[in-house]
Design a protein around this motif. Structure first.
Motif, mmCIF file in Angstrom:
data_model
loop_
_atom_site.group_PDB
_atom_site.id
_atom_site.type_symbol
_atom_site.label_atom_id
_atom_site.label_comp_id
_atom_site.label_asym_id
_atom_site.label_seq_id
_atom_site.Cartn_x
_atom_site.Cartn_y
_atom_site.Cartn_z
ATOM 1 N N GLN A 271 -28.277 -23.430 27.675
ATOM 2 C CA GLN A 271 -28.035 -23.158 29.163
ATOM 3 C C GLN A 271 -27.068 -22.516 29.624
ATOM 4 O O GLN A 271 -25.661 -23.067 29.400
ATOM 5 N N ARG A 272 -26.925 -21.480 30.212
ATOM 6 C CA ARG A 272 -25.882 -20.858 30.880
ATOM 7 C C ARG A 272 -25.566 -21.137 32.009
ATOM 8 O O ARG A 272 -26.582 -21.350 32.998
ATOM 9 N N ILE A 273 -24.623 -21.725 32.458
ATOM 10 C CA ILE A 273 -24.198 -22.483 33.893
ATOM 11 C C ILE A 273 -22.757 -22.348 33.754
ATOM 12 O O ILE A 273 -21.806 -22.382 32.680
ATOM 13 N N PHE A 274 -21.928 -22.545 35.082
ATOM 14 C CA PHE A 274 -20.855 -22.812 35.308
ATOM 15 C C PHE A 274 -20.202 -23.975 34.727
ATOM 16 O O PHE A 274 -20.733 -25.018 35.143
ATOM 17 N N ASP B 217 -13.423 -26.339 32.431
ATOM 18 C CA ASP B 217 -12.606 -25.998 31.350
ATOM 19 C C ASP B 217 -13.234 -24.735 30.567
ATOM 20 O O ASP B 217 -13.040 -24.858 29.382
ATOM 21 N N ALA B 218 -13.578 -23.819 31.062
ATOM 22 C CA ALA B 218 -14.341 -22.378 30.461
ATOM 23 C C ALA B 218 -14.162 -21.469 31.341
ATOM 24 O O ALA B 218 -14.085 -21.587 32.513
ATOM 25 N N GLY B 219 -14.423 -20.352 31.186
ATOM 26 C CA GLY B 219 -14.425 -19.193 31.969
ATOM 27 C C GLY B 219 -15.913 -19.201 32.248
ATOM 28 O O GLY B 219 -16.640 -19.844 32.076
ATOM 29 N N PRO B 220 -15.929 -18.089 33.225
ATOM 30 C CA PRO B 220 -17.286 -18.374 34.127
ATOM 31 C C PRO B 220 -18.589 -17.791 33.331
ATOM 32 O O PRO B 220 -19.537 -17.724 33.768
ATOM 33 N N ALA B 221 -18.419 -17.092 32.140
ATOM 34 C CA ALA B 221 -19.689 -16.702 31.415
ATOM 35 C C ALA B 221 -19.793 -17.690 30.468
ATOM 36 O O ALA B 221 -20.015 -17.355 29.127
ATOM 37 N N ALA C 69 -18.966 -16.921 26.325
ATOM 38 C CA ALA C 69 -19.328 -15.743 26.091
ATOM 39 C C ALA C 69 -18.393 -14.499 26.851
ATOM 40 O O ALA C 69 -18.372 -13.446 26.182
ATOM 41 N N ARG D 72 -15.282 -23.557 23.170
ATOM 42 C CA ARG D 72 -14.250 -24.178 24.068
ATOM 43 C C ARG D 72 -13.980 -25.581 23.776
ATOM 44 O O ARG D 72 -13.091 -26.150 23.484
ATOM 45 N N PHE E 95 -19.070 -9.472 23.454
ATOM 46 C CA PHE E 95 -20.266 -10.344 23.287
ATOM 47 C C PHE E 95 -21.370 -9.421 22.995
ATOM 48 O O PHE E 95 -21.672 -8.612 23.999
ATOM 49 N N LEU E 96 -22.307 -9.854 22.142
ATOM 50 C CA LEU E 96 -23.499 -9.041 21.992
ATOM 51 C C LEU E 96 -24.739 -9.795 22.334
ATOM 52 O O LEU E 96 -26.037 -9.193 22.391
ATOM 53 N N GLY E 97 -24.739 -11.228 22.540
ATOM 54 C CA GLY E 97 -25.736 -11.997 22.786
ATOM 55 C C GLY E 97 -26.274 -12.784 21.922
ATOM 56 O O GLY E 97 -25.266 -13.244 21.000
ATOM 57 N N GLY F 42 -32.629 -20.906 30.047
ATOM 58 C CA GLY F 42 -31.405 -20.956 29.646
ATOM 59 C C GLY F 42 -30.487 -19.932 30.423
ATOM 60 O O GLY F 42 -29.319 -19.794 30.178
ATOM 61 N N TYR G 217 -31.965 -12.649 22.690
ATOM 62 C CA TYR G 217 -31.083 -12.508 23.990
ATOM 63 C C TYR G 217 -30.032 -11.514 23.768
ATOM 64 O O TYR G 217 -29.065 -11.938 23.437
ATOM 65 N N THR H 158 -27.179 -8.921 24.863
ATOM 66 C CA THR H 158 -26.617 -8.430 26.079
ATOM 67 C C THR H 158 -26.408 -7.041 26.175
ATOM 68 O O THR H 158 -25.845 -6.433 25.213
#
Lengths: 292, 501
Positions: free
Chosen positions: A126-129, A132-136, A152, A158, A203-205, B75, B113, B115
């Motif tokens: 799950q990508r989410i804010f 203690d991590a960056g916004p990605a 990412a 982290r 980052f490539l995915g 996700g 996925y 990027t």
């Protein structure tokens, strides 16, 4: 009949002359954020009535110079352009429209979709804010016990935790102004990439394999993949790396020395928390991080 | 007195829901079980299924033939745009990146996925939404990035460069404790990391990026119209007197100054210190304005109406969603000396549509699907399926600025006896850093002549001249078709950027 109609118009016209149309002004200026009986962006008309009934001047004062009052709401823009007369008409409309209404009781506390089949699935990405991590950030549940946060933006792990996954509701209930919460106890934190300074990261995915992501990125133009599996029972995790064209002289991976974990690997030699790898070791190696 | 009475009647302009429900059916489709049904993005698959991306990052397919849902991917973070590609893979814009999701093993769910593009900054502020992609004829992709709101500070960790240009330094921009004090210095909306507030043009392979245009605030709508114009909508707010529609060209600056700091030759000034008059000279005027409260408060995604799903006259026209009012908005194209300017007219206003109309797609089943959301604002959730019943109805088909006034084309013959009911007003707005603008210099325009063509379908309105830079509102609520019906869409607003000579 015709007479009656023109009479009605005449009356309306008089009303129009006497005062601006509060209902119309409300629709134009207020309705997007204020619902009759429930909070949307701003408080409901019911609540506004509680605050300002009998106090039209205070109402106008607030609308002309609103402030940040509620932690969970944005500040209302000034309505000075409506003018005092118009604001008083809006006031009258709100008082009338909210008469006899009561605030709709929010029938659920907490996340109404907490049992979502998609969110409950393990493993889970799950990508989410995240804290203690960056916004990605990417949150990854390896199984029911072990989870981790991978960044990412910086292409690095982290932290990892046990006891559950995330509570995304603080983010999902609104527009993303709150971070997700970690459920459980953080057991391991990395403050920098174990690769150190090997060049720019990109980052490539990721590719999903058995529900888990094989993360792909580049460091200094070299292709890297990184994937994780849980050690059953929340005991730690395995971390598999593969690198295309490792440096011919070999390389070092520096892991934090201040964590309550032990490190092991299928390749290379350890010196404390530093792993030395030959070029061929670095093509594919697995590290096991066990919580103490 | 007479004018007063008339304007009061005009103010009422009773919206008749029935006029729309007579010609279209409105039906909520079932939501997928257990999913927060706020819709961020939609497109249509080759096999006719509707691809939908939800608020919490699920991408699901809705099969209209069986009314059933299947999960394709999950996700993602706040997907707000989607493009189904020829090979069946799907490009999705999420907060942090443009991602290609792909089912490579054919099991019906995504396993890759990829990027495609993430070379832009994020401060972690909630208002930095990412929109797109849309594709031009050459295959280039366009995305547009929203700027941050001083409703919240920046996160401590950001992605990308931080610009020092601004009244608040980095520490002040990230301090939650002191935000009450510092937020006043941040600017109502801010762009402290690269390409926030910009349209970016990305090469087909995702490898090259060109900053394309600047000046955007909260551009929750991007799309090419039938003539290949890149249209972007934005939301009323600071530097946005009312919500605008833009025809975006390379190198243009579209009004919100925060993003200017990322321009190649920027002189280093804080945009908040620049005089509004100077910025006004720099900005490209809006092709259209949605008057706040009357037409739309928060317009969304533009789509082109295909053949066969609506009266023929509408095919090829652009339709735009709207969050806060129960309506969609139809765009009536016009061009004066090569400058695109448009009439905007409500569609489905007052009907069973409801609010929160975030994304629109046209299915292969002849229906249109409107996906709804609210996030923390006024709105709804779920998907409304709308189908035309196949009968023509009276409506404004086209609009053209002509010397002296407008030429209006209708889908049906107009009753000449009702022409005297037409009322026209115009106003301008104040371009400034404050949130929104009241109407400025509202002028009632006299209809000097209203001349109907021999076939009764083209009306020429002589207003004694149009006013440059003014939004002209034409109230047609008193007009009737030859067989006595009111128009579907009763008031149109046309922004005169250029006066025809």
């Amino acid at each position: 009949m015709k007479l009656l109609i023109s009479f009605t118009f005449y009356i309306s016209a008089l009303v129009l002359q006497a005062a601006p149309d509060g209902a119309q002004l409300f629709t134009t200026n207020c309705a997007a954020c204020h619902m009759p009986d429930q909070k949307v962006v701003g408080p409901s008309l019911v609540e506004i009535r509680t605050l300002y009934n009998g106090k039209p001047k205070d109402f106008v004062k607030w609308c002309v110079a609103p402030q940040k009052k509620r932690a969970d709401a944005i500040e209302m823009p000034s309505m000075v352009h409506v003018g005092e007369e118009g604001l008083l008409a809006i006031y009258a409309h709100i008082m009338k429209a909210s008469e006899g209404l009561s605030e709709k009781v929010q029938n659920q506390k907490g996340d109404p979709f907490v049992t979502s089949p998609v969110q409950m699935n393990r493993p889970q990405v799950q990508r989410i804010f995240m804290p203690d991590a960056g916004p990605a950030a990417i949150a990854i549940a390896l199984d029911n016990d072990s989870s981790l946060c991978w960044d990412a933006g910086e292409c690095r792990l982290r932290y990892a935790w046990i006891g559950g996954f995330i509570d995304g509701f603080p983010y999902w209930k609104g527009n993303g102004s709150e971070l997700a919460k970690v459920i459980g106890t953080v057991k391991y934190v990395e403050s920098e990439s174990p690769f150190g300074e090997m060049g720019e990261k990109k980052f490539l995915g990721y590719r999903m394999e058995n529900g888990l992501p094989l993360l792909r990125y580049q460091i200094g133009g070299r292709d890297v993949t990184e994937s994780f599996t849980a050690e059953a029972g929340g005991k730690g995790f395995k971390r598999k790396f593969a690198m295309g064209k490792p440096p011919t002289e070999g390389m070092e991976m520096r892991f934090p020395s201040d964590q309550s974990v032990s490190y092991a690997s299928d390749k290379g030699t350890w010196s404390g928390s530093l792993l030395k790898l030959t070029a061929s070791d670095a093509e594919a190696f697995t590290i096991t991080i066990s919580y103490k | 007195m007479k004018t007063l009475i008339l304007s009061f009647i005009a103010g009422l302009s009773v919206v008749s829901a029935q006029e729309w429900t007579e010609h279209f059916s409105f039906e909520k489709i079932p939501n997928p079980v257990g999913i927060d049904p706020q819709v961020g993005a939609m497109d249509v698959l080759a096999d006719g299924r509707i691809a939908v991306a939800f608020h919490r990052g699920e991408v699901m397919f809705y099969d209209p033939s069986s009314s059933s849902w299947s999960l394709f991917a999950s996700g993602l973070q706040e997907p707000l745009g989607m493009l189904v590609d020829k090979d069946g893979s799907i490009l999705v814009m999420q907060r942090a990146e443009l991602t290609r999701i792909k089912d490579t093993d054919g099991d019906g769910t995504a396993d890759e996925y990829i990027t495609v593009f993430d070379d832009f900054g994020m401060t972690g502020n909630y208002h930095e939404f990412s929109y797109g992609p849309v594709r031009d004829k050459e295959g280039n992709l366009y995305i547009v990035l929203g700027i941050a709101s001083n409703g919240a500070p920046m996160a401590k960790e950001i992605r990308g460069e931080f610009t020092e240009i601004g009244k608040a330094n980095r520490e002040e921009m990230t301090s939650r404790e002191n935000w009450k004090v510092n937020r006043g210095k941040a600017g109502r909306m801010y762009s402290r990391t690269p390409w926030r507030g910009w349209v970016l043009k990305i090469s087909p392979d995702g490898k090259k990026m060109e900053p394309f245009a600047s000046g955007f605030r909260s551009p929750n709508g991007i799309g090419f119209d039938a003539k290949g114009r890149l249209l972007i909508t934005d939301n009323q707010g600071d530097w946005r007197p009312t919500s605008p529609l833009y025809d975006v060209k390379q190198g243009g600056f579209y009004g919100h100054p925060a993003s200017l700091v990322w321009g190649k030759d920027w002189d280093g000034r804080d945009p908040l210190d620049i005089d509004a008059a100077e910025l006004d000279k720099m900005q490209v005027p809006a092709a259209g304005f949605f008057p706040q409260g009357e037409l739309a408060n928060s317009p969304t995604w533009p789509v082109v109406i295909p053949d066969g799903v609506m009266p023929k006259a509408f095919a090829g026209q652009t339709l735009i969603g709207e969050m806060n009012q129960p309506t969609l908005v139809r765009v009536l194209d016009d061009e004066v000396d090569g400058i695109f300017q448009a009439g905007l007219i409500p569609m489905f206003d007052g009907a069973a549509l409801g609010i929160g109309n975030n994304r629109i797609v046209f299915g292969k089943d002849g229906s249109m699907y409107v996906g709804k959301t609210r996030l923390s604002w006024a709105g709804e959730s779920g998907i409304m399926k709308i189908k035309w019943k196949g009968e023509e109805f009276p409506a404004l088909e086209k609009m053209k600025a002509v010397p002296g006034g407008f030429e209006l084309g209708f889908t049906q013959k107009i009753d000449p006896k009702t022409l005297s009911t037409i009322k026209v007003e115009c106003n301008t707005y104040k371009y400034h850093k404050a949130y929104g603008s009241p109407k400025v210099d509202v002028r009632v325009m006299e209809v000097k002549a209203a001349q109907l063509s021999a076939d009764g379908r083209t009306l020429k309105l002589d207003l004694g001249g149009l006013v440059k830079g003014y939004l002209h509102g034409i109230d047609m609520s008193g007009l009737r078709s030859a067989d006595g019906k009111g128009l579907n869409g009763k008031k149109v607003w046309y922004h005169v950027v250029k006066v025809p000579e």
